[in-house]
Enzyme design. Structure first.
Site, PDB file in Angstrom:
ATOM      1  NE  ARG A 116      -4.040   1.789   0.897  1.00  0.00           N
ATOM      2  CZ  ARG A 116      -5.171   1.926   0.123  1.00  0.00           C
ATOM      3  NH1 ARG A 116      -5.275   1.658  -0.858  1.00  0.00           N
ATOM      4  NH2 ARG A 116      -6.345   2.854   0.635  1.00  0.00           N
ATOM      5  CB  THR A 395      -9.084  -1.105  -7.604  1.00  0.00           C
ATOM      6  OG1 THR A 395      -9.052   0.144  -6.966  1.00  0.00           O
ATOM      7  CG2 THR A 395      -8.667  -2.114  -6.784  1.00  0.00           C
ATOM      8  CB  THR A 413      -5.988   0.484  -6.656  1.00  0.00           C
ATOM      9  OG1 THR A 413      -6.714   1.681  -7.159  1.00  0.00           O
ATOM     10  CG2 THR A 413      -5.610   0.900  -5.270  1.00  0.00           C
ATOM     11  CG  ASP A 437      -8.625   4.979  -0.275  1.00  0.00           C
ATOM     12  OD1 ASP A 437      -9.596   5.586  -0.913  1.00  0.00           O
ATOM     13  OD2 ASP A 437      -8.032   4.158  -0.709  1.00  0.00           O
ATOM     14  CB  SER A 466      -7.191  -0.614   1.515  1.00  0.00           C
ATOM     15  OG  SER A 466      -7.457  -1.155   0.185  1.00  0.00           O
ATOM     16  CB  SER A 467     -12.622  -1.436   0.701  1.00  0.00           C
ATOM     17  OG  SER A 467     -13.084  -0.137   1.318  1.00  0.00           O
ATOM     18  N   GLY A 488     -13.960   0.240  -4.991  1.00  0.00           N
ATOM     19  CA  GLY A 488     -13.969   0.956  -4.034  1.00  0.00           C
ATOM     20  C   GLY A 488     -14.596   0.545  -2.674  1.00  0.00           C
TER      21      GLY A 488
HETATM   22  O1  DON Z   1      -7.967   1.089  -1.500  1.00  0.00           O
HETATM   23  C1  DON Z   1      -9.325   1.250  -1.582  1.00  0.00           C
HETATM   24  O2  DON Z   1     -10.226   0.715  -0.949  1.00  0.00           O
HETATM   25  C2  DON Z   1      -9.614   2.151  -2.829  1.00  0.00           C
HETATM   26  N1  DON Z   1      -8.403   2.969  -3.101  1.00  0.00           N
HETATM   27  C3  DON Z   1      -9.862   1.108  -3.825  1.00  0.00           C
HETATM   28  C4  DON Z   1     -10.415   1.933  -5.228  1.00  0.00           C
HETATM   29  C5  DON Z   1     -11.022   1.226  -6.274  1.00  0.00           C
HETATM   30  O3  DON Z   1     -11.300   0.204  -5.991  1.00  0.00           O
HETATM   31  C6  DON Z   1     -11.417   1.939  -7.447  1.00  0.00           C
HETATM   32  N2  DON Z   1     -12.065   0.954  -8.366  1.00  0.00           N
HETATM   33  N3  DON Z   1     -13.183   0.821  -8.783  1.00  0.00           N
END
Ligand code: DON
Length: 584
Positions: A116, A395, A413, A437, A466-467, A488
């Site tokens: 990350r 992502t 991502t 985030d 993060s998710s 996300g």
């Molecule tokens: O880490 C996370 O949870 C977000 N930055 C992920 C972003 C994401 O999945 C965008 N895609 N559709």
């Protein structure tokens, strides 16, 4: 630098001609194997010698080729990650970061690699507040202040060094990506569409416009050749000198210059000090399966397990897949988990996250008791719960498995599609806006509508919450399902639904992928559903008090299921250009 790996097999030539490599079985050619469902509407890809599922076909084929040549799942995953940085520039990256779950069949061990992004040392808690003390999300989403120190290069190098087969150097695994960047490749539907959507953001940066837009400033259209010469050069430097070429020297200097010119506050030391770290996975149990997923700084694994723990007390099979009853229970369980997320989750190197408390069966019982099977509880009346005390102490996802049962689930991502939209001048590297985030201010939603507090406040050297939920499900001690998704805040619920569709509803992995998805994240207090849910079901959910909103498709899962006969894989059809490839 264009290595033997490629020249021996003329891999790229065959890729660009779009011809299937003779030894690799692809989706179109795969024999249908209805293993679980009697009459499936969609068939997975079937193979016995290994499998790669990713969001972009060229990258999938490169990974399959590595497996076919005797590389293990980690070797293939590293090649896929670098290839996606070229062929899926909106999410594949070296200017971003992510997470990888690695299972080594010989040790029986499963580990998490955390690559990350981190906040630079200059980061202050109030960085995203304006003079009036209000959150100014433009800063985190559109300027250099949102760009985290990238982790992908360090993460891939760590994964390869610790878990690769030893047969491949980083340079060799980089070579297909280098060649694709240098020669260019055809812009297909998915890339053309995503470029069109990001056109305005990309236009703000000259270095981005030169690569991704035409001379008159329009997105490259379908059929154009996307060449990324600077990126080829950067990747070649990494191939020659390893991660040091990225974290120190000219590339690092150029990234610092571009990020700071866009309002950021990086130093060369921020890059030099970046480390990918290995962490213990989070584990849970669900109806006889072991769930292994990503620990903090992702919230993914913790809440995946927490929601499954709550749902285990209900007979979802009897309730029926995507019935109003099961969607209601799923939404109610998700609300409780997302409320806890807002309070407790953050970077474990900075805050104590009650992982064991949140994932305990006992805590799930107390949460389950709060669910009324007949009535939706309004989001604002829900507050974060009280798990057991703290223990002491755009992502993209791809999944890979090899013939020996080594498995990789990797989600990484740039955060937004094309990240902050900025290529660091002279490097070809698109920079992330991952620091959005963080919770800019307690209670103020980020781009995904997620709220948070102190646990996820911005801080020097900190990783934003993060998710992302790369996950491996085990059965009888062996990998059973390898999966993950972008999306996300919707990642956790998307991955959960694939798991439940397979485990509770007996769907094959292709059906489990295709099924209509729903999502609730506590706040905003709405139940998002994809098109395709029956009007009757929506009526029943509304009658229970849910605010149902029909919204765009969610996620892009890339999953591999292990059956007695072999591997079954499925790439999500919600996005164009995805591919699952099996190796014979
Ligand atoms: O880490 C996370 O949870 C977000 N930055 C992920 C972003 C994401 O999945 C965008 N895609 N559709």
């Amino acid at each position: 630098m264009m290595t033997s790996f490629l020249s021996r097999r003329s891999l790229i030539a065959s890729l660009l001609a779009s011809t299937a490599l003779p030894s690799v079985a692809f989706a179109q050619a795969a024999a249908p194997q209805p293993i679980i469902s009697d009459w499936p509407r969609r068939q997975p890809v079937f193979a016995t010698g290994g499998m790669v599922a990713s969001q972009e076909a060229l990258a999938t084929r490169i990974g399959a080729e590595v497996l076919e040549q005797g590389g293990n799942a980690v070797d293939a995953a590293v090649a896929v990650a670098f290839a996606l940085a070229v062929t899926l520039p909106r999410a594949g990256n070296i200017g971003g970061g992510g997470f990888m779950i690695v299972h080594r069949a010989d040790h029986g061990q499963t580990k998490a690699i955390d690559f990350r992004e981190t906040a630079p040392a200059s980061m202050k808690k109030d960085v995203y507040l304006n003079e009036k003390g209000e959150a100014d999300l433009n800063r985190s989403q559109n300027t250099g202040l949102g760009v985290g120190i990238p982790g992908t290069v360090a993460g891939m190098a760590l994964a390869l060094e610790k878990y690769g087969s030893g047969k491949y150097t980083l340079a060799r695994l980089l070579s297909p990506a280098i060649q694709l960047a240098a020669d260019g490749f055809l812009v297909g539907d998915d890339l053309a569409f995503s470029l069109k959507q990001a056109e305005t953001r990309l236009r703000r940066f000259e270095a981005s416009a030169r690569i991704f837009l035409t001379a008159d400033g329009a997105a490259l259209p379908r059929g154009a050749n996307l060449q990324q010469v600077d990126l080829a050069r950067s990747l070649s430097a990494i191939a020659a000198d390893g991660p040091k070429a990225f974290y120190e020297g000219p590339i690092a200097e150029k990234m610092v210059a571009s990020v700071n010119a866009a309002g950021g506050n990086w130093t060369l030391a921020d890059l030099k000090n970046y480390r990918a770290v290995e962490r213990d996975v989070v584990k849970g149990a669900y109806r006889g399966h072991e769930i292994v997923s990503m620990p903090p700084p992702s919230s993914g694994g913790v809440h995946l397990i927490q929601i499954l723990n709550i749902l285990e007390g209900f007979d979802l099979k009897a309730a029926g897949q995507n019935s109003a009853d099961s969607i209601h229970l799923f939404a109610e369980a998700s609300k409780l988990a997302y409320a806890d997320r807002s309070e407790y989750l953050g970077d474990p190197d900075f805050v104590q996250v009650p992982v064991r408390g949140l994932t305990s069966k006992k805590y799930a019982e107390t949460l389950r008791a709060q669910i009324d099977p007949a009535k939706a509880r309004p989001g604002p009346t829900i507050k974060p719960g009280k798990p057991q005390p703290f223990e002491s102490d755009q992502t993209t996802h791809f999944s890979v498995i090899d013939k020996d049962g080594n498995a990789v689930a990797c989600t990484y991502t740039l955060n937004f599609s094309y990240g902050v939209g900025m290529v660091a001048d002279g490097t070809g590297i698109l920079m992330n806006n991952e620091l959005d985030d963080f919770a800019a201010k307690p209670g103020v939603p980020n781009a995904y509508g997620l709220v948070g507090g102190d646990a996820n406040a911005p801080g020097a050297g900190k990783r934003p919450l993060s998710s992302m939920s790369p996950t491996i499900v085990f059965k009888d001690g062996k990998p059973f399902l390898v999966t993950g998704s972008p999306g996300g805040s919707r990642i956790i619920t998307t991955v959960l639904q694939v798991l439940m569709n397979v485990i509770d509803h007996g769907m094959n992995v292709a059906e489990a992928t295709e099924a209509v998805r729903v999502h609730h994240q506590w706040l905003p207090d709405e139940l998002r559903v994809e098109r395709g849910l029956s009007a009757d079901t929506i009526r029943l959910l509304r009658a229970r008090g849910h605010k149902v909103e029909i919204r765009q498709a969610m996620g892009s899962t890339q999953s591999i299921l292990l059956t007695k006969q072999g591997f079954e894989g499925a790439s999500d059809l919600r996005q164009a250009g995805t591919l699952t490839a099996g190796v014979r």
